[in-house]
Design a protein around this motif. Sequence first.
Motif, short mmCIF file in Angstrom:
data_model
loop_
_atom_site.label_atom_id
_atom_site.label_comp_id
_atom_site.label_asym_id
_atom_site.label_seq_id
_atom_site.Cartn_x
_atom_site.Cartn_y
_atom_site.Cartn_z
N LEU A 136 0.86 -1.18 0.00
CA LEU A 136 0.00 0.00 0.00
C LEU A 136 0.90 1.24 0.00
N VAL A 137 0.84 2.00 -1.07
CA VAL A 137 1.72 3.16 -1.22
C VAL A 137 0.89 4.44 -1.18
N PRO A 138 0.99 5.24 -0.11
CA PRO A 138 0.23 6.49 -0.03
C PRO A 138 0.87 7.56 -0.91
N ASP A 139 0.11 8.59 -1.25
CA ASP A 139 0.67 9.66 -2.07
C ASP A 139 1.68 10.50 -1.29
N SER A 140 1.72 10.31 0.03
CA SER A 140 2.76 10.93 0.86
C SER A 140 2.99 10.03 2.07
N GLY A 141 4.24 9.85 2.44
CA GLY A 141 4.55 8.97 3.56
C GLY A 141 5.05 7.62 3.10
N SER A 142 5.36 6.77 4.05
CA SER A 142 5.95 5.47 3.77
C SER A 142 4.90 4.43 3.41
N PRO A 143 5.26 3.43 2.58
CA PRO A 143 4.32 2.36 2.22
C PRO A 143 4.16 1.35 3.36
N LEU A 144 3.13 0.56 3.25
CA LEU A 144 2.86 -0.51 4.21
C LEU A 144 2.55 -1.79 3.45
N VAL A 145 3.09 -2.91 3.91
CA VAL A 145 2.83 -4.21 3.29
C VAL A 145 1.94 -5.03 4.20
N VAL A 146 0.85 -5.57 3.65
CA VAL A 146 -0.07 -6.41 4.41
C VAL A 146 -0.30 -7.71 3.65
N ALA A 147 -0.82 -8.71 4.35
CA ALA A 147 -1.11 -10.01 3.73
C ALA A 147 -2.14 -10.74 4.57
N ASP A 148 -2.84 -11.67 3.95
CA ASP A 148 -3.68 -12.57 4.72
C ASP A 148 -2.76 -13.36 5.65
N ARG A 149 -3.11 -13.49 6.92
CA ARG A 149 -2.19 -14.11 7.88
C ARG A 149 -1.97 -15.60 7.63
N SER A 150 -2.96 -16.27 7.13
CA SER A 150 -2.84 -17.71 6.91
C SER A 150 -2.06 -18.01 5.64
N LEU A 151 -1.21 -19.04 5.71
CA LEU A 151 -0.54 -19.52 4.50
C LEU A 151 -1.36 -20.61 3.83
N GLY A 152 -2.48 -20.97 4.43
CA GLY A 152 -3.36 -21.97 3.83
C GLY A 152 -2.76 -23.35 3.79
N LEU A 153 -1.96 -23.69 4.81
CA LEU A 153 -1.34 -25.01 4.83
C LEU A 153 -2.39 -26.08 5.11
N GLU A 154 -2.42 -27.08 4.28
CA GLU A 154 -3.42 -28.15 4.39
C GLU A 154 -3.30 -28.90 5.71
N SER A 155 -2.08 -29.10 6.18
CA SER A 155 -1.87 -29.96 7.36
C SER A 155 -1.55 -29.18 8.62
N ALA A 156 -1.60 -27.86 8.58
CA ALA A 156 -1.33 -27.04 9.77
C ALA A 156 -2.24 -25.82 9.70
N ARG A 157 -3.49 -26.01 10.08
CA ARG A 157 -4.50 -24.98 9.91
C ARG A 157 -4.24 -23.75 10.75
N ASN A 158 -3.54 -23.92 11.87
CA ASN A 158 -3.31 -22.78 12.75
C ASN A 158 -1.95 -22.13 12.49
N PHE A 159 -1.38 -22.40 11.32
CA PHE A 159 -0.12 -21.78 10.91
C PHE A 159 -0.46 -20.39 10.37
N ARG A 160 0.03 -19.35 11.05
CA ARG A 160 -0.31 -17.99 10.63
C ARG A 160 0.75 -16.98 11.05
N ASP A 161 0.74 -15.87 10.34
CA ASP A 161 1.70 -14.80 10.54
C ASP A 161 1.33 -13.99 11.78
N ILE A 162 2.32 -13.61 12.59
CA ILE A 162 2.02 -12.73 13.71
C ILE A 162 2.25 -11.27 13.31
N GLY A 163 2.62 -11.02 12.05
CA GLY A 163 2.81 -9.67 11.57
C GLY A 163 1.51 -9.03 11.14
#
Length: 359
Positions: free
Chosen positions: A109-136
Amino acid sequence: MRTHRTAGAVLAAALLTGTAMAPAAFAAPPAAASAVAQAAVPFTAATAARAADGGYALSWASPAGSVTVTAVTSPDATTGTALGTAAGTGSLTVAPGTLPEAGRWYFRLVPDSGSPLVVADRSLGLESARNFRDIGGYRTTDGHWVRPGLVYRSNKLSGLTDADQQRLVSQNLTLDVDLRNAMERHDDPDRLPAGVTYQVADVVSLAHGIRFHDSALMTLAEAIAAGLFSGSSNLGQSIGYPFMVNFVGADYAFHDLVTAVTTNTSGATVFHCSAGKDRTGWGTAVLLTLLGVPRETVEADFLASNEYTGNPKAVELDWLRAAFAEVDHIYGDFDTYVREGLRLDAATVETLRARMLTA
């Protein structure tokens, strides 16, 4: 004295089963000046959520006039697939099929002024580890953001499929910290991609003796009473959370976890227990609180295990709050717990913040 030792031994044995131990949650981070002293990213809110059909829903809030969105396959990438521009406080929908399959999509996410921010869905969608997720992807009280793609929390990793392992490789996973006890590790050993370093930080280990900071019998009695009063669905968990703070062996494990995350500069880290909700939940609460994430956000992340595991009763908020209360009871505040219980110095905390927070 004999009664106290007997109770301690019984509790320690219970902890070894992995059923009465869970990570606690910490209070506000030290007030010392952060190593990340520059202007904060100008976003006050931002989320990315993947839908079941493969599309994404993005939303954000900022004082900017407009925000341009680019999809990238690495949190450090600056170029990728342009998705459009919207208002400084706005949203954008990414239709299914817009983006090809990838290990993981991040959104810059790049604003017209200021620093950008990167976001993502927390889950990696792992089939065998449903509670695997990003703490960011969480905002701190001082306006910084926890970087995505650096630290993940998970349930056990013994059943990773080949496809799941390849996805972890694509996310540059280099370190796995296992919070489980010896029996759990023996029965369900982690199945990891080649090149990932494996480290044990056993929360219920007796390697440092059966020792408690406060009376084990008193903690037990108070935990049972609190669990009954709150209507806890699992008294074992109501008991286990405060002992994550009272049991000396747990201090060593969470010290090692924070240190491992801080010093792993070669890639991403995952830490986990069996279900990824109790010991891992307290470890996450510790890390996020150290980073300055507000308590309500820490609690929301903890409760998210109910969604990711598909079990609406997987965790209860009173369990986590009992651990925080034990921190206050034994140490007076979270900072003292970090310093005297976990034996983490200011330099380590500042290095952690510098590594994991946006400028």
